[in-house]
Design a protein around this motif. Structure first.
Motif, PDB file in Angstrom:
ATOM      1  N   CYS A  89       0.913  -1.222   0.011  1.00  0.00           N
ATOM      2  CA  CYS A  89      -0.233   0.073   0.007  1.00  0.00           C
ATOM      3  C   CYS A  89       0.957   1.108   0.108  1.00  0.00           C
ATOM      4  O   CYS A  89       2.018   1.017  -0.074  1.00  0.00           O
ATOM      5  CB  CYS A  89      -1.051   0.144   1.212  1.00  0.00           C
ATOM      6  N   ASP A 106       1.354   3.148   2.187  1.00  0.00           N
ATOM      7  CA  ASP A 106       2.226   3.560   3.548  1.00  0.00           C
ATOM      8  C   ASP A 106       3.311   2.454   3.701  1.00  0.00           C
ATOM      9  O   ASP A 106       3.904   2.566   4.673  1.00  0.00           O
ATOM     10  CB  ASP A 106       1.277   3.531   4.724  1.00  0.00           C
ATOM     11  N   CYS A 107       3.290   1.385   2.725  1.00  0.00           N
ATOM     12  CA  CYS A 107       4.444   0.383   3.050  1.00  0.00           C
ATOM     13  C   CYS A 107       5.721   0.939   3.175  1.00  0.00           C
ATOM     14  O   CYS A 107       6.035   1.486   2.217  1.00  0.00           O
ATOM     15  CB  CYS A 107       4.342  -0.805   1.864  1.00  0.00           C
ATOM     16  N   HIS A 153       5.250  -3.037   7.457  1.00  0.00           N
ATOM     17  CA  HIS A 153       4.924  -1.663   8.330  1.00  0.00           C
ATOM     18  C   HIS A 153       5.864  -2.032   9.481  1.00  0.00           C
ATOM     19  O   HIS A 153       5.918  -2.850  10.104  1.00  0.00           O
ATOM     20  CB  HIS A 153       3.429  -1.558   8.714  1.00  0.00           C
TER      21      HIS A 153
HETATM   22 ZN   LIG Z   1       1.288  -1.215   3.490  1.00  0.00          ZN
END
Ligand SMILES: [Zn+2]
Length: 248
Positions: free
Chosen positions: A84, A86-87, A102
């Motif tokens: 994603c 935010d990874c 994460h």
């Molecule tokens: Zn992620």
């Protein structure tokens, strides 16, 4: 979800449930998580913290009168097939595979039970492969966030050697928080200085501990304040160290 399923199989979440209850499948957990209102969850943590402060929780768990918390990093789920925005990622050169994960930094009370979690901050991805912001950057953000949300909860924060960076120490001092760091890196000037001082004089304290397998451990301890050999840090540092010798 792959990783969650692996961890469910390993029995990692079994302690969260009564002994006869089965952990739901990762599909059920995913379905439930998607319904969660994260803002409300954060609000409920804030409310719990307010009540806990009102009940003098931080003072009750204090170590010799000091309210202490530890800050450390924790890696959450990882996988190779999905990612994603935010990874964080790391590239394994040997296999040519990029792994996504994460990672967060947590602040948790140290001392008596319950070890209440004061806050958590996720590391943000950087640009390019194998890049994420530094753990100390996230730790500084975490500290500001905890102070903003809950006020001053701690007198002392403890870190491991990874966090031995001047900006982080200064951030703590700005919030009137003292810092205890377990140092490892013997190449550091301040470590060499302390070692030189400790070698040159007798120990400040000595005691005997019971080691594993019935052996006796003789411990010598030194404590030296006012060390100036870490010029990036704006205050003098105090170093404490031990030497251990084992006899059977
Ligand atoms: Zn992620």
């Amino acid at each position: 979800m792959e990783d969650l399923q692996r961890q469910i199989r390993k029995g990692r979440f079994q302690k969260l449930l009564p002994s006869r209850e089965r952990v739901p499948s990762h599909d059920t957990i995913r379905y439930a998580l998607r319904q969660w209102d994260l803002e409300r969850l954060a609000m409920s943590h804030d409310q719990m913290m307010a009540k806990w402060k009102q009940n003098h929780g931080p003072q009750k768990g204090a170590i010799e009168g000091w309210r202490v918390a530890a800050v450390d990093g924790v890696e959450l789920f990882n996988g190779t097939s999905h990612c994603c925005s935010d990874c964080l990622s790391r590239f394994h050169r040997a296999t040519g595979v990029t792994e996504y994960f994460h990672r967060g930094v947590m602040m948790q009370q140290v001392g008596n039970d319950p070890h209440v979690i004061y806050g958590m901050e996720m590391l943000r991805p950087g640009d390019g492969a194998d890049k994420a912001e530094g753990e100390t950057t996230a730790a500084q953000r975490l500290m500001r966030d905890v102070v903003r949300r809950h006020g001053r909860l701690v007198d002392i924060l403890t870190f491991d050697a990874l966090y031995a960076k001047a900006p982080l120490i200064h951030e703590c001092l700005d919030h009137r928080i003292d810092v205890v760091i377990r140092m490892k890196e013997e190449r550091r000037l301040i470590m060499q200085d302390a070692k030189g001082l400790f070698d040159a004089r007798s120990a400040d304290g000595e005691w005997v501990e019971q080691g594993s397998g019935g052996c006796t451990v003789h411990v010598k301890a030194w404590d030296e304040a006012g060390l100036m050999s870490w010029p990036q840090v704006r205050v003098p540092m105090r170093m404490a160290g031990t030497k251990r010798s084992i006899s059977t």
